[in-house]
Design a protein around this motif. Structure first.
Motif, PDB file in Angstrom:
ATOM      1  N   MET A 260     -18.285   9.724   2.519  1.00  0.00           N
ATOM      2  CA  MET A 260     -17.613  10.547   3.495  1.00  0.00           C
ATOM      3  C   MET A 260     -17.395  11.963   2.965  1.00  0.00           C
ATOM      4  N   VAL A 261     -17.162  12.123   1.669  1.00  0.00           N
ATOM      5  CA  VAL A 261     -16.983  13.444   1.095  1.00  0.00           C
ATOM      6  C   VAL A 261     -18.229  14.294   1.323  1.00  0.00           C
ATOM      7  N   ASP A 262     -19.386  13.649   1.424  1.00  0.00           N
ATOM      8  CA  ASP A 262     -20.625  14.378   1.718  1.00  0.00           C
ATOM      9  C   ASP A 262     -20.554  15.050   3.083  1.00  0.00           C
ATOM     10  N   ASP A 263     -19.694  14.568   3.958  1.00  0.00           N
ATOM     11  CA  ASP A 263     -19.549  15.105   5.306  1.00  0.00           C
ATOM     12  C   ASP A 263     -18.553  16.256   5.394  1.00  0.00           C
ATOM     13  N   LEU A 264     -17.934  16.625   4.279  1.00  0.00           N
ATOM     14  CA  LEU A 264     -16.860  17.612   4.286  1.00  0.00           C
ATOM     15  C   LEU A 264     -17.272  18.931   4.934  1.00  0.00           C
ATOM     16  N   ALA A 265     -18.389  19.489   4.541  1.00  0.00           N
ATOM     17  CA  ALA A 265     -18.820  20.779   5.107  1.00  0.00           C
ATOM     18  C   ALA A 265     -19.094  20.657   6.602  1.00  0.00           C
ATOM     19  N   ALA A 266     -19.722  19.560   7.012  1.00  0.00           N
ATOM     20  CA  ALA A 266     -20.027  19.365   8.431  1.00  0.00           C
ATOM     21  C   ALA A 266     -18.747  19.182   9.250  1.00  0.00           C
ATOM     22  N   ILE A 267     -17.769  18.490   8.690  1.00  0.00           N
ATOM     23  CA  ILE A 267     -16.497  18.296   9.392  1.00  0.00           C
ATOM     24  C   ILE A 267     -15.757  19.625   9.509  1.00  0.00           C
ATOM     25  N   ALA A 268     -15.719  20.402   8.435  1.00  0.00           N
ATOM     26  CA  ALA A 268     -15.057  21.710   8.478  1.00  0.00           C
ATOM     27  C   ALA A 268     -15.734  22.625   9.498  1.00  0.00           C
ATOM     28  N   GLU A 269     -17.044  22.582   9.561  1.00  0.00           N
ATOM     29  CA  GLU A 269     -17.785  23.391  10.533  1.00  0.00           C
ATOM     30  C   GLU A 269     -17.474  22.941  11.964  1.00  0.00           C
ATOM     31  N   LEU A 270     -17.442  21.641  12.186  1.00  0.00           N
ATOM     32  CA  LEU A 270     -17.110  21.114  13.510  1.00  0.00           C
ATOM     33  C   LEU A 270     -15.680  21.483  13.889  1.00  0.00           C
ATOM     34  N   ASP A 271     -14.759  21.422  12.934  1.00  0.00           N
ATOM     35  CA  ASP A 271     -13.370  21.796  13.187  1.00  0.00           C
ATOM     36  C   ASP A 271     -13.278  23.258  13.630  1.00  0.00           C
ATOM     37  N   GLU A 272     -13.999  24.123  12.960  1.00  0.00           N
ATOM     38  CA  GLU A 272     -14.030  25.551  13.326  1.00  0.00           C
ATOM     39  C   GLU A 272     -14.583  25.721  14.742  1.00  0.00           C
ATOM     40  N   MET A 273     -15.641  24.996  15.057  1.00  0.00           N
ATOM     41  CA  MET A 273     -16.265  25.075  16.377  1.00  0.00           C
ATOM     42  C   MET A 273     -15.288  24.624  17.469  1.00  0.00           C
ATOM     43  N   CYS A 274     -14.528  23.587  17.182  1.00  0.00           N
ATOM     44  CA  CYS A 274     -13.635  23.002  18.192  1.00  0.00           C
ATOM     45  C   CYS A 274     -12.279  23.685  18.285  1.00  0.00           C
ATOM     46  N   PHE A 275     -11.748  24.179  17.163  1.00  0.00           N
ATOM     47  CA  PHE A 275     -10.381  24.676  17.156  1.00  0.00           C
ATOM     48  C   PHE A 275     -10.240  26.175  16.895  1.00  0.00           C
ATOM     49  N   GLY A 276     -11.345  26.854  16.570  1.00  0.00           N
ATOM     50  CA  GLY A 276     -11.276  28.301  16.368  1.00  0.00           C
ATOM     51  C   GLY A 276     -10.204  28.704  15.381  1.00  0.00           C
ATOM     52  N   ARG A 277      -9.306  29.582  15.815  1.00  0.00           N
ATOM     53  CA  ARG A 277      -8.281  30.093  14.895  1.00  0.00           C
ATOM     54  C   ARG A 277      -7.254  29.040  14.486  1.00  0.00           C
ATOM     55  N   GLU A 278      -7.229  27.916  15.157  1.00  0.00           N
ATOM     56  CA  GLU A 278      -6.335  26.817  14.786  1.00  0.00           C
ATOM     57  C   GLU A 278      -7.028  25.813  13.840  1.00  0.00           C
ATOM     58  N   ALA A 279      -8.269  26.104  13.454  1.00  0.00           N
ATOM     59  CA  ALA A 279      -9.028  25.197  12.587  1.00  0.00           C
ATOM     60  C   ALA A 279      -8.403  25.131  11.201  1.00  0.00           C
ATOM     61  N   TRP A 280      -8.579  23.987  10.560  1.00  0.00           N
ATOM     62  CA  TRP A 280      -8.161  23.846   9.177  1.00  0.00           C
ATOM     63  C   TRP A 280      -9.189  24.546   8.292  1.00  0.00           C
ATOM     64  N   SER A 281      -8.742  25.126   7.209  1.00  0.00           N
ATOM     65  CA  SER A 281      -9.643  25.782   6.263  1.00  0.00           C
ATOM     66  C   SER A 281     -10.456  24.729   5.506  1.00  0.00           C
ATOM     67  N   ALA A 282     -11.534  25.179   4.869  1.00  0.00           N
ATOM     68  CA  ALA A 282     -12.337  24.260   4.051  1.00  0.00           C
ATOM     69  C   ALA A 282     -11.470  23.654   2.947  1.00  0.00           C
ATOM     70  N   ALA A 283     -10.552  24.458   2.378  1.00  0.00           N
ATOM     71  CA  ALA A 283      -9.656  23.952   1.328  1.00  0.00           C
ATOM     72  C   ALA A 283      -8.722  22.879   1.890  1.00  0.00           C
ATOM     73  N   ALA A 284      -8.243  23.063   3.115  1.00  0.00           N
ATOM     74  CA  ALA A 284      -7.371  22.051   3.733  1.00  0.00           C
ATOM     75  C   ALA A 284      -8.141  20.752   3.943  1.00  0.00           C
ATOM     76  N   TRP A 285      -9.397  20.863   4.386  1.00  0.00           N
ATOM     77  CA  TRP A 285     -10.208  19.651   4.569  1.00  0.00           C
ATOM     78  C   TRP A 285     -10.469  18.956   3.244  1.00  0.00           C
ATOM     79  N   GLU A 286     -10.731  19.739   2.203  1.00  0.00           N
ATOM     80  CA  GLU A 286     -10.941  19.143   0.879  1.00  0.00           C
ATOM     81  C   GLU A 286      -9.678  18.391   0.447  1.00  0.00           C
ATOM     82  N   HIS A 287      -8.525  18.983   0.698  1.00  0.00           N
ATOM     83  CA  HIS A 287      -7.252  18.333   0.376  1.00  0.00           C
ATOM     84  C   HIS A 287      -7.094  17.030   1.169  1.00  0.00           C
TER      85      HIS A 287
END
Length: 141
Positions: A1-28
């Protein structure tokens, strides 16, 4: 699942814009995936959706659905429903709370279809002054 981290962060940005979690937040979040923090990923050859639950110890009654998203191109295909079904299956006998932007009618409809009810609002909670709708689900027998 950690392999999906970048894809999840990218999807979060696409879906939530300025309310998206940062890549660091997703890593956490991924570092904290334990029995109390669950990340579910819908993967159809690429990450197309995810849900994040905060599931406290059994003696605590309330689970929080922290995040759920489906790629825009994959919406209305059943992926959101599958994620909700899987998430709620992990919450047997507990109350689930979530918050959603008041203007997100499709998400509110999805949650309502699963038995969530509005219980409160946080006025001006989101950037731009949009209200947050607080919703609750309780398993019915």
């Amino acid at each position: 699942m950690v392999d999906d981290l970048a894809a999840i962060a990218e999807l979060d940005e696409m879906c939530f814009g300025r309310e998206a979690w940062s890549a660091a937040a997703w890593e956490h979040e991924f570092e904290r995936v334990t029995e109390d923090r669950v990340v579910l990923v819908a993967d159809e050859g690429a990450v197309v959706g995810y849900a994040v639950l905060l599931v406290p110890p059994v003696e605590e009654d309330v689970v929080e659905l922290l995040r759920i998203a489906v790629a825009p191109a994959e919406r209305r295909t059943g992926i959101g429903g599958q994620l909700m079904t899987a998430a709620l299956a992990r919450c047997a006998g507990r109350t689930v709370l979530l918050e959603v932007a008041a203007g997100n009618e499709s998400a509110i409809g999805l949650y309502g279809g699963f038995g969530f009810d509005e219980i409160s609002r946080r006025r001006g909670y989101y950037a731009g002054g949009e209200d947050a709708v607080i919703m609750r689900w309780r398993e019915t027998a």
